[in-house]
Design a protein around this motif. Structure first.
Motif, short mmCIF file in Angstrom:
data_model
loop_
_atom_site.label_atom_id
_atom_site.label_comp_id
_atom_site.label_asym_id
_atom_site.label_seq_id
_atom_site.Cartn_x
_atom_site.Cartn_y
_atom_site.Cartn_z
N VAL A 177 -28.48 13.60 10.10
CA VAL A 177 -27.14 14.17 10.28
C VAL A 177 -26.88 15.16 9.15
CG1 VAL A 177 -24.67 13.62 10.25
CG2 VAL A 177 -26.25 12.15 11.52
N ILE A 178 -26.63 16.40 9.54
CA ILE A 178 -26.40 17.47 8.55
C ILE A 178 -24.99 18.00 8.79
CG2 ILE A 178 -27.18 19.72 7.73
CD1 ILE A 178 -29.95 19.08 8.88
N SER A 179 -24.12 17.83 7.80
CA SER A 179 -22.71 18.15 8.04
C SER A 179 -22.24 19.32 7.17
CB SER A 179 -21.85 16.90 7.79
OG SER A 179 -22.01 16.44 6.47
N PRO A 180 -21.15 19.99 7.59
CA PRO A 180 -20.63 21.15 6.86
C PRO A 180 -19.54 20.75 5.86
CG PRO A 180 -19.49 20.96 8.94
CD PRO A 180 -20.38 19.75 8.84
N TRP A 181 -19.08 21.72 5.08
CA TRP A 181 -18.08 21.43 4.04
C TRP A 181 -16.66 21.64 4.54
CZ3 TRP A 181 -15.21 25.72 3.84
CH2 TRP A 181 -15.83 26.92 4.20
N ASN A 182 -16.49 22.25 5.72
CA ASN A 182 -15.11 22.68 6.04
C ASN A 182 -14.23 21.53 6.52
OD1 ASN A 182 -16.34 22.62 8.60
ND2 ASN A 182 -15.17 24.36 9.34
N LEU A 183 -14.71 20.75 7.54
CA LEU A 183 -13.98 19.51 7.82
C LEU A 183 -14.78 18.42 7.13
CD1 LEU A 183 -12.76 21.38 10.30
CD2 LEU A 183 -11.69 19.18 10.72
N SER A 237 -30.93 19.93 -1.05
CA SER A 237 -30.99 21.31 -0.59
C SER A 237 -31.37 21.35 0.88
CB SER A 237 -32.01 22.06 -1.46
OG SER A 237 -32.86 22.83 -0.65
N GLY A 238 -30.66 22.19 1.65
CA GLY A 238 -30.96 22.33 3.08
C GLY A 238 -32.39 22.74 3.29
N SER A 239 -32.83 23.72 2.48
CA SER A 239 -34.17 24.25 2.73
C SER A 239 -35.26 23.26 2.33
CB SER A 239 -34.35 25.59 2.04
OG SER A 239 -33.99 25.46 0.70
N GLU A 286 -23.91 22.15 16.61
CA GLU A 286 -22.58 22.73 16.80
C GLU A 286 -22.41 23.81 15.75
OE1 GLU A 286 -20.80 22.23 19.43
OE2 GLU A 286 -22.31 20.82 20.10
N MET A 287 -22.26 25.06 16.21
CA MET A 287 -22.38 26.19 15.27
C MET A 287 -21.09 27.03 15.25
SD MET A 287 -26.37 27.01 16.11
CE MET A 287 -26.13 27.74 17.72
N GLY A 288 -21.24 28.30 14.95
CA GLY A 288 -20.07 29.13 14.64
C GLY A 288 -19.25 29.58 15.84
N GLY A 289 -18.25 30.40 15.54
CA GLY A 289 -17.39 30.92 16.59
C GLY A 289 -16.82 32.28 16.22
N LYS A 290 -16.39 33.01 17.24
CA LYS A 290 -15.63 34.25 17.03
C LYS A 290 -14.54 34.17 18.07
CE LYS A 290 -14.89 38.09 14.95
NZ LYS A 290 -14.58 38.12 13.51
N ILE A 417 -16.61 35.94 10.28
CA ILE A 417 -16.30 36.26 8.87
C ILE A 417 -16.03 34.96 8.10
CG2 ILE A 417 -14.72 37.51 7.33
CD1 ILE A 417 -14.28 39.49 9.72
N PHE A 418 -15.41 34.00 8.76
CA PHE A 418 -15.11 32.68 8.20
C PHE A 418 -14.22 32.79 6.96
CE2 PHE A 418 -16.47 28.13 7.59
CZ PHE A 418 -16.15 27.76 8.89
N GLY A 419 -13.15 33.55 7.12
CA GLY A 419 -12.17 33.71 6.05
C GLY A 419 -10.84 34.12 6.67
N GLY A 443 -18.98 31.12 22.11
CA GLY A 443 -18.13 30.63 23.19
C GLY A 443 -17.48 29.32 22.79
N LEU A 444 -16.80 29.33 21.65
CA LEU A 444 -16.29 28.06 21.14
C LEU A 444 -14.86 27.78 21.61
CD1 LEU A 444 -16.81 25.54 19.57
CD2 LEU A 444 -16.48 26.78 17.45
N THR A 445 -13.87 28.50 21.01
CA THR A 445 -12.48 28.27 21.44
C THR A 445 -11.84 29.60 21.84
OG1 THR A 445 -11.28 28.65 19.34
CG2 THR A 445 -12.28 26.48 19.66
N MET A 489 -23.91 30.76 21.84
CA MET A 489 -24.39 30.62 20.46
C MET A 489 -23.45 29.77 19.59
SD MET A 489 -27.30 31.42 19.74
CE MET A 489 -28.67 32.13 20.59
N SER A 490 -22.42 29.19 20.19
CA SER A 490 -21.62 28.22 19.43
C SER A 490 -22.25 26.84 19.47
CB SER A 490 -20.19 28.15 19.99
OG SER A 490 -19.51 29.35 19.70
N GLY A 491 -23.27 26.65 20.31
CA GLY A 491 -23.99 25.38 20.20
C GLY A 491 -24.29 24.68 21.49
#
Ligand code: NAD
Ligand code: A1AUG
Length: 515
Positions: A177-183, A237-239, A286-290, A417-419, A443-445, A489-491
């Motif tokens: 399980v690899i999780s992100p920092w945002n939530l 480290s992820g890598s 589960e990846m990014g969004g625009k 951009i994620f900002g 194609g996320l939200t 490409m959102s996942g």
């Protein structure tokens, strides 16, 4: 019998007593900053010389904690432990596993403001955002516990004369399980406990920006009765550690939440069959969004403007669901743009660990530099209406920014951009607005603000996103109410917090006996 599921209520920090409780928790957490945390493998605490330093993005001189860093040898040890633990954990009862989640939910609920305070310190988020993050973690615990009890009943199948057929589900094995920092609390917790409650064992690699709250989560799980070796905590480290375990022949599945580049890379690596590997690895990515908010000409324009601001700037636009594109009908474009700029002027930004500001800093120097580099792109491609500046002297602060008149295929309207940046694009009519909304790789939200029923029905069919919202913003999905996950490409559209999410971690087994 468990109570029916209801989502965790949010705290109203306008209520003085609640605000004071959080202030007290922030004060308490401040006394605990800077501690050193070990890895946890099979319940054993392991300290390494190599450390990850977690800092407060609002005040970069403040160290939230240092955390031991796993290397390949320790990753291998964790894999061995998880493998051995799986041999008996897979036979544990679903009821016992669900009970651990229910108890963990109760513990976090009792310590909610403390967890809010850790989330604020480690990610720089605003109070309401931290409270939503921790509430969502509690929801995942409560919801997945109940889902497991449902699934344990098995599926109904028919039996012919002289035949006894049964259909049930069994777990997969060891999952990474690899999780992100945002939530940092919700997603880390939800993605770790979903495989665990279904009878798998877990190697948890939290994001390097948020390992301390993940350690606190591990303590809660232990207190709730989770046996040693079921979830193993291996920041790194992820890598190095990430790649090693993604490619490991004993890894049965990978549950990744994060950026598109890393997700695609994991998807490719996991697809390759390694020597000694006996299965096809499952990958949840589960990846990014625009994500786009479409505003129709027949719409409540105040609601539209508030939705655009909230979706773009809550948590400084650092959600995969953030509304970074506003596509507005030409007849109401100027009015909505003007109102969004006006509302944005009223947002305050500052150190959220000191005061209940609307927005805090962005996560780190890399994020700050990346977001600021888009300010120049935006000025070339469109018209800067407000913001466009930042200050990284003490923390990574970027002012909420609005760009107007961007072409649908401009970099500003295509790249994540994620900002705290939202771009406006004008549409000739509703059909063109939906076409523009769909013209990204993601194609996320998405959201549509309209009072035209026909247009809403067109959007229902044609707006191609995993989470589509009408007459509200495009963030803040709630577990058990708005199953969450994206297309394209959102996942892999795994739909976290939905009724079929746990099926990602189990496989169906049919047993047929002749009588
Ligand atoms: N779709 C969703 O549900 C969802 C939810 C939250 C965040 N996100 C996305 O996450 C991104 C922001 O999060 P982030 O900056 O933490 O993303 P990231 O991809 O940089 O990191 C995510 C995780 O992957 C790890 N990682 C990095 N390189 C790796 C590798 N080679 N092998 C294995 N693991 C590796 C990181 O250490 C971290 O734990 C945004 O793109 C956002 O849209 C998506
Ligand atoms: N599920 C969250 C977003 C998660 C990604 O960052 C939302 O609906 O806003």
């Amino acid at each position: 019998m468990v109570q029916p599921y209801r989502h965790e209520p949010f705290t109203d920090f306008e209520v003085e007593e609640d605000a004071k409780e959080l202030e007290a928790a922030l004060h308490q957490v401040e006394q605990e900053l800077g501690q050193d945390y070990p890895l946890i493998i099979g319940g054993e605490r392991i300290y390494t010389d190599d450390k990850i330093t977690s800092i407060n993005p609002n005040n970069k001189s403040e160290v939230v904690g240092t955390v031991s860093k796993a290397n390949k040898e320790l990753a291998e040890k964790a894999m061995k432990t998880a493998d051995e633990t799986f041999e008996w954990w897979r036979k544990s009862t679903p009821e016992m596993r669900a009970d651990i989640l229910f108890r963990a939910a109760a513990i976090v609920r009792r310590r909610k403001h403390e967890f809010n305070a850790w989330a604020i310190k480690e990610s720089g988020k605003a109070w309401k955002e931290a409270d939503g993050d921790v509430a969502e973690g509690i929801d995942f615990l409560e919801y997945y516990g109940r889902q497991m009890l449902e699934i344990a009943k098995g599926g109904e199948v028919n039996s012919r004369h002289n035949e006894n057929n049964r259909f049930s589900y069994i777990p997969l094995g060891v999952g990474l399980v690899i999780s992100p920092w945002n939530l940092l609390f919700a997603i880390m917790c939800g993605t770790a406990v979903s495989p665990m409650v279904t009878g798998n064992t877990v190697l948890l690699k939290p994001a390097s920006n948020s390992p301390v709250i993940a350690y606190k989560f591990m303590e809660v799980m232990e207190e709730a009765g989770m046996p040693a070796g079921v979830i193993n905590y291996i920041p790194g480290s992820g890598s190095e550690v990430g790649d090693y375990l993604v490619e490991h022949p004993n890894t049965r599945f990978v549950s990744f939440t994060g950026s598109r580049d890393v997700g695609v890379n994991i998807y490719e690596k996991a697809a390759k069959i390694q020597e000694g590997q006996k299965w096809l690895k499952r990958v949840i990515a589960e990846m990014g969004g625009k994500d786009t908010i479409v505003v129709d000409d027949e719409a409540d324009l105040e609601l539209a403007s508030q939705a655009i601001v909230q979706s773009a700037f809550d948590f400084s636009g650092q959600k995969c669901s953030s509304g970074s594109r506003a596509v507005v009908h030409q007849d109401v474009y100027d009015e909505v743009l003007e109102r969004v700029v006006e509302i944005t002027k009223g947002l305050d930004i500052g150190d959220t660990s000191k005061k209940n500001y609307y927005m805090g800093a962005v996560i780190d120097q890399n994020a700050y530099d990346k977001i600021m580099s888009y300010m120049d792109v935006g000025k070339e491609e469109g018209r800067l209406m407000i913001g466009g500046d930042g200050d990284d002297t003490n923390g990574y602060y970027i002012n909420p920014t609005v760009f107007a008149d961007l072409a649908p295929d401009s970099r500003m309207q295509q790249e994540e951009i994620f900002g705290p940046v939202v771009g406006f694009t004008k549409a000739k009519n509703f059909d063109e607005a939906i076409d523009i909304a769909n013209n990204t790789d993601y194609g996320l939200t998405g959201a549509v603000i309209s009072n035209n029923r026909n247009h809403l029905e067109i959007a229902r069919e044609d707006f191609h996103v995993g989470n589509l919202y009408f007459n509200r913003g495009c963030t803040a999905a709630i577990v058990g109410y708005h199953p969450f996950g994206g297309f394209d490409m959102s996942g892999t559209d795994s739909k976290a917090g939905g009724p079929d999410y746990l099926y990602n971690f189990i496989q169906g087994k049919t047993v047929s006996e002749m009588l």
